[in-house]
Design a protein around this motif. Structure first.
Motif, PDB file in Angstrom:
ATOM      1  N   ILE A 193      36.924  53.231  25.431  1.00  0.00           N
ATOM      2  CA  ILE A 193      38.544  54.563  24.955  1.00  0.00           C
ATOM      3  C   ILE A 193      38.444  53.890  23.384  1.00  0.00           C
ATOM      4  O   ILE A 193      38.909  54.833  22.594  1.00  0.00           O
ATOM      5  CB  ILE A 193      39.626  54.307  25.466  1.00  0.00           C
ATOM      6  CG1 ILE A 193      39.443  54.400  27.145  1.00  0.00           C
ATOM      7  CG2 ILE A 193      40.551  55.080  25.052  1.00  0.00           C
ATOM      8  CD1 ILE A 193      40.714  54.278  27.684  1.00  0.00           C
ATOM      9  N   LEU A 194      39.054  52.799  22.659  1.00  0.00           N
ATOM     10  CA  LEU A 194      39.459  52.323  20.945  1.00  0.00           C
ATOM     11  C   LEU A 194      38.387  50.980  20.860  1.00  0.00           C
ATOM     12  O   LEU A 194      37.837  50.433  21.296  1.00  0.00           O
ATOM     13  CB  LEU A 194      40.201  51.633  21.101  1.00  0.00           C
ATOM     14  CG  LEU A 194      41.147  51.747  20.284  1.00  0.00           C
ATOM     15  CD1 LEU A 194      41.448  53.063  20.106  1.00  0.00           C
ATOM     16  CD2 LEU A 194      42.286  50.627  20.981  1.00  0.00           C
ATOM     17  N   SER A 195      37.920  51.482  19.676  1.00  0.00           N
ATOM     18  CA  SER A 195      37.478  50.326  18.841  1.00  0.00           C
ATOM     19  C   SER A 195      38.207  49.972  17.113  1.00  0.00           C
ATOM     20  O   SER A 195      38.776  50.841  16.809  1.00  0.00           O
ATOM     21  CB  SER A 195      35.453  50.740  18.607  1.00  0.00           C
ATOM     22  OG  SER A 195      35.488  52.079  18.001  1.00  0.00           O
ATOM     23  N   THR A 196      38.480  48.951  17.005  1.00  0.00           N
ATOM     24  CA  THR A 196      39.129  48.581  15.933  1.00  0.00           C
ATOM     25  C   THR A 196      38.121  48.013  14.879  1.00  0.00           C
ATOM     26  O   THR A 196      37.707  47.205  14.673  1.00  0.00           O
ATOM     27  CB  THR A 196      40.500  47.841  16.407  1.00  0.00           C
ATOM     28  OG1 THR A 196      39.483  46.595  17.651  1.00  0.00           O
ATOM     29  CG2 THR A 196      41.332  48.810  17.734  1.00  0.00           C
ATOM     30  N   GLY A 197      38.890  47.855  14.132  1.00  0.00           N
ATOM     31  CA  GLY A 197      38.118  47.101  12.950  1.00  0.00           C
ATOM     32  C   GLY A 197      40.014  47.102  11.655  1.00  0.00           C
ATOM     33  O   GLY A 197      41.043  46.962  12.441  1.00  0.00           O
TER      34      GLY A 197
END
Length: 220
Positions: A193-197
């Protein structure tokens, strides 16, 4: 700004004085009696409040086109929260006199400001009702849903949120511990659902995020 017609928008942009603020610099301080209104032209600010116990709570993020500080101009009360630059910020500082004169001259703009204040109060009420009662995952998804709706940018990968939002910021917004938020974020990444950096989020499945945001039950 997005709610204003071209004429009042241009009139508003002519008011006040342009000022620059560095990261962590205060535009507004909680409890102070100044009454300027700030129209954000560039950058992001954090709206924070200090509780009776001395804890600082992140209440909202604001960016270009948003007004901050308008409540003090409208009711002449003390500042209810502090507004701190999260990035380099450019803002128009508008005196209460100028702002109220502008609203009297432009009734449609006055209605737009009223709608904006109402939306903020509705969001604050919803946030207060949900914080501490809904599961952390639900709270995080609800916060992300609101931020994406306001500040999201469509890309090939999904909806990108280019706001300076850390997991600690999410924890403060959700009224949850940092480890709980880290577990919720890891769960969302596992589900795709989500990817983060670094200070960057991409929502790949907005429908799934919304479904979780409105779910009930589960574990905190």
């Amino acid at each position: 700004m997005a709610d204003l017609a071209p004429a009042p928008r241009q009139a508003l942009l002519r008011l006040g004085t342009l000022r620059q603020y560095g990261p962590h610099e205060a535009l507004v301080l909680q409890g102070h009696l100044d009454d300027e209104v700030y129209l954000l032209a560039k950058g992001y600010v954090r709206v924070v409040g200090d509780t009776a116990s001395g804890r600082t709570v992140l209440l909202a993020l604001r960016t270009r086109g948003d007004l901050v500080g308008e409540l003090a101009a409208l009711d002449e009360g003390p500042r209810s929260a502090s507004v701190l630059a999260a990035t380099p910020v450019l803002a128009r500082s508008i005196s209460r006199y100028e702002f109220l004169r502008f609203l009297r001259a432009h009734p449609d703009a006055a209605e737009a400001v009223q709608r904006s204040v109402t939306r903020k109060l509705r969001m604050a009420t919803r946030h207060r009702m949900e914080t501490g009662s809904a599961p952390v995952l639900v709270r995080i998804c609800g916060i992300l849903e609101g931020l994406v709706a306001t500040y999201g940018r469509r890309t090939d990968q999904g909806v990108q949120l280019d706001v300076p939002l850390s997991q600690l910021d999410l924890a403060m917004l959700a009224g949850a511990s940092l480890p709980s938020v880290q577990r919720a974020a890891a769960d969302l990444r596992r589900r795709g659902i989500l990817s983060t950096g670094y200070l960057r989020l991409v929502v790949h499945d907005l429908d799934a995020l919304r479904a979780l945001a409105h779910a009930a039950g589960g574990e905190n």
